[in-house]
Design a protein around this motif. Structure first.
Motif, PDB file in Angstrom:
ATOM      1  N   PHE A   2       0.805  -1.163  -0.028  1.00 36.23           N
ATOM      2  CA  PHE A   2      -0.069  -0.056   0.063  1.00 36.23           C
ATOM      3  C   PHE A   2       0.931   1.493   0.006  1.00 36.23           C
ATOM      4  CE2 PHE A   2      -3.869  -2.149   0.345  1.00 36.23           C
ATOM      5  CZ  PHE A   2      -3.671  -3.117   1.309  1.00 36.23           C
ATOM      6  N   GLY A   3       0.635   2.276  -0.777  1.00 34.45           N
ATOM      7  CA  GLY A   3       1.070   3.450  -0.615  1.00 34.45           C
ATOM      8  C   GLY A   3       0.873   4.190   0.573  1.00 34.45           C
ATOM      9  N   LEU A   4       1.436   5.650   0.631  1.00 34.33           N
ATOM     10  CA  LEU A   4       1.177   6.187   2.116  1.00 34.33           C
ATOM     11  C   LEU A   4      -0.259   7.002   1.614  1.00 34.33           C
ATOM     12  CD1 LEU A   4       4.316   7.755   2.905  1.00 34.33           C
ATOM     13  CD2 LEU A   4       2.956   6.220   4.256  1.00 34.33           C
ATOM     14  N   ILE A   5      -0.623   7.445   0.581  1.00 31.48           N
ATOM     15  CA  ILE A   5      -1.884   8.188   0.255  1.00 31.48           C
ATOM     16  C   ILE A   5      -2.732   7.244  -0.747  1.00 31.48           C
ATOM     17  CG2 ILE A   5      -2.853  10.235  -0.924  1.00 31.48           C
ATOM     18  CD1 ILE A   5      -0.306  11.704  -0.034  1.00 31.48           C
ATOM     19  N   GLU A   6      -3.805   6.722  -0.019  1.00 30.40           N
ATOM     20  CA  GLU A   6      -4.545   5.893  -0.984  1.00 30.40           C
ATOM     21  C   GLU A   6      -5.601   6.696  -1.522  1.00 30.40           C
ATOM     22  OE1 GLU A   6      -4.544   2.442  -0.828  1.00 30.40           O
ATOM     23  OE2 GLU A   6      -2.494   2.733   0.157  1.00 30.40           O
ATOM     24  N   PRO A   7      -6.475   6.305  -2.638  1.00 27.92           N
ATOM     25  CA  PRO A   7      -7.349   6.990  -3.323  1.00 27.92           C
ATOM     26  C   PRO A   7      -8.610   6.974  -2.442  1.00 27.92           C
ATOM     27  CG  PRO A   7      -6.944   4.782  -4.456  1.00 27.92           C
ATOM     28  CD  PRO A   7      -5.833   5.180  -3.580  1.00 27.92           C
ATOM     29  N   PHE A   8      -9.153   8.344  -2.503  1.00 26.17           N
ATOM     30  CA  PHE A   8     -10.234   8.472  -1.337  1.00 26.17           C
ATOM     31  C   PHE A   8     -11.554   7.601  -1.904  1.00 26.17           C
ATOM     32  CE2 PHE A   8     -13.457  11.403   0.654  1.00 26.17           C
ATOM     33  CZ  PHE A   8     -13.301  10.556   1.918  1.00 26.17           C
ATOM     34  N   THR A   9     -11.776   6.721  -1.310  1.00 17.73           N
ATOM     35  CA  THR A   9     -13.023   5.946  -1.832  1.00 17.73           C
ATOM     36  C   THR A   9     -13.890   5.635  -0.475  1.00 17.73           C
ATOM     37  OG1 THR A   9     -11.855   3.824  -1.465  1.00 17.73           O
ATOM     38  CG2 THR A   9     -12.004   4.866  -3.734  1.00 17.73           C
ATOM     39  N   ASP A  10     -14.850   6.577  -0.170  1.00 19.65           N
ATOM     40  CA  ASP A  10     -15.828   6.443   0.884  1.00 19.65           C
ATOM     41  C   ASP A  10     -17.164   6.881   0.399  1.00 19.65           C
ATOM     42  OD1 ASP A  10     -16.496   5.911   3.354  1.00 19.65           O
ATOM     43  OD2 ASP A  10     -15.741   7.755   4.187  1.00 19.65           O
ATOM     44  N   VAL A  11     -18.170   6.063   1.141  1.00 18.58           N
ATOM     45  CA  VAL A  11     -19.531   6.176   0.616  1.00 18.58           C
ATOM     46  C   VAL A  11     -19.871   7.681   0.882  1.00 18.58           C
ATOM     47  CG1 VAL A  11     -21.973   5.443   0.921  1.00 18.58           C
ATOM     48  CG2 VAL A  11     -20.009   3.785   1.147  1.00 18.58           C
ATOM     49  N   ASN A  12     -19.722   8.111   2.294  1.00 22.82           N
ATOM     50  CA  ASN A  12     -19.968   9.533   2.484  1.00 22.82           C
ATOM     51  C   ASN A  12     -18.799   9.989   2.610  1.00 22.82           C
ATOM     52  OD1 ASN A  12     -19.409   7.960   4.761  1.00 22.82           O
ATOM     53  ND2 ASN A  12     -20.362   9.540   6.372  1.00 22.82           N
ATOM     54  N   HIS A  13     -18.560  11.113   1.768  1.00 25.76           N
ATOM     55  CA  HIS A  13     -17.444  12.057   1.730  1.00 25.76           C
ATOM     56  C   HIS A  13     -17.348  12.806   3.040  1.00 25.76           C
ATOM     57  CE1 HIS A  13     -15.920  10.801  -2.020  1.00 25.76           C
ATOM     58  NE2 HIS A  13     -17.316  10.694  -2.496  1.00 25.76           N
ATOM     59  N   SER A  14     -16.646  12.520   4.034  1.00 27.41           N
ATOM     60  CA  SER A  14     -16.580  13.202   5.432  1.00 27.41           C
ATOM     61  C   SER A  14     -15.122  13.431   5.478  1.00 27.41           C
ATOM     62  CB  SER A  14     -17.021  12.283   6.415  1.00 27.41           C
ATOM     63  OG  SER A  14     -16.378  11.299   6.768  1.00 27.41           O
ATOM     64  N   PHE A  15     -14.983  14.538   6.478  1.00 22.61           N
ATOM     65  CA  PHE A  15     -13.588  15.057   6.865  1.00 22.61           C
ATOM     66  C   PHE A  15     -12.839  14.019   7.607  1.00 22.61           C
ATOM     67  CE2 PHE A  15     -11.206  17.567   9.973  1.00 22.61           C
ATOM     68  CZ  PHE A  15     -10.495  18.032   9.176  1.00 22.61           C
ATOM     69  N   PHE A  16     -13.362  13.113   8.343  1.00 29.24           N
ATOM     70  CA  PHE A  16     -12.645  12.212   9.351  1.00 29.24           C
ATOM     71  C   PHE A  16     -12.368  10.995   8.239  1.00 29.24           C
ATOM     72  CE2 PHE A  16     -15.004  14.777  12.204  1.00 29.24           C
ATOM     73  CZ  PHE A  16     -13.753  15.011  13.417  1.00 29.24           C
ATOM     74  N   GLY A  17     -13.160  10.737   7.274  1.00 31.65           N
ATOM     75  CA  GLY A  17     -12.887   9.703   6.378  1.00 31.65           C
ATOM     76  C   GLY A  17     -11.557  10.237   5.533  1.00 31.65           C
ATOM     77  N   GLY A  22      -4.671   7.580   5.108  1.00 33.14           N
ATOM     78  CA  GLY A  22      -3.434   7.221   5.521  1.00 33.14           C
ATOM     79  C   GLY A  22      -2.554   7.403   6.886  1.00 33.14           C
ATOM     80  N   PRO A  23      -1.298   7.027   7.132  1.00 35.70           N
ATOM     81  CA  PRO A  23      -0.717   7.454   8.438  1.00 35.70           C
ATOM     82  C   PRO A  23      -0.282   8.893   8.360  1.00 35.70           C
ATOM     83  CG  PRO A  23       0.762   5.921   6.998  1.00 35.70           C
ATOM     84  CD  PRO A  23      -0.676   5.911   6.427  1.00 35.70           C
ATOM     85  N   LEU A  24      -0.025   9.183   7.014  1.00 32.88           N
ATOM     86  CA  LEU A  24       0.718  10.650   6.914  1.00 32.88           C
ATOM     87  C   LEU A  24      -0.414  11.747   7.241  1.00 32.88           C
ATOM     88  CD1 LEU A  24       3.187  11.096   3.929  1.00 32.88           C
ATOM     89  CD2 LEU A  24       3.364  11.497   6.477  1.00 32.88           C
ATOM     90  N   THR A  25      -1.661  11.571   6.863  1.00 26.53           N
ATOM     91  CA  THR A  25      -2.663  12.446   6.771  1.00 26.53           C
ATOM     92  C   THR A  25      -3.058  13.087   8.223  1.00 26.53           C
ATOM     93  OG1 THR A  25      -3.943  10.875   5.895  1.00 26.53           O
ATOM     94  CG2 THR A  25      -3.812  12.936   4.543  1.00 26.53           C
TER      95      THR A  25
END
Length: 51
Positions: A2-17, A22-25
């Motif tokens: 896995f890379g450090l920044i994953e593509p953002f795939t979430d059902v509801n696009h929330s801030f905490f999501g 990743g560990p860096l964010t």
């Protein structure tokens, strides 16, 4: 692997999501919110005490 920044795939696009991506964010977020103001408070108080 896995890379450090994953593509953002979430059902509801929330801030905490976004933070949970990743560990860096989370680290960057916490440093910005907590540690930078601590430096600012430290230096402003130090300047005030030296007056």
């Amino acid at each position: 692997m896995f890379g450090l920044i994953e593509p953002f795939t979430d059902v509801n696009h929330s801030f905490f999501g976004m933070l949970n991506q990743g560990p860096l964010t989370l680290t960057i977020f916490l440093h910005t919110i907590i540690i930078l103001p601590m430096f600012w408070i430290y230096f402003s108080e130090k300047k005030r005490l030296n007056k």
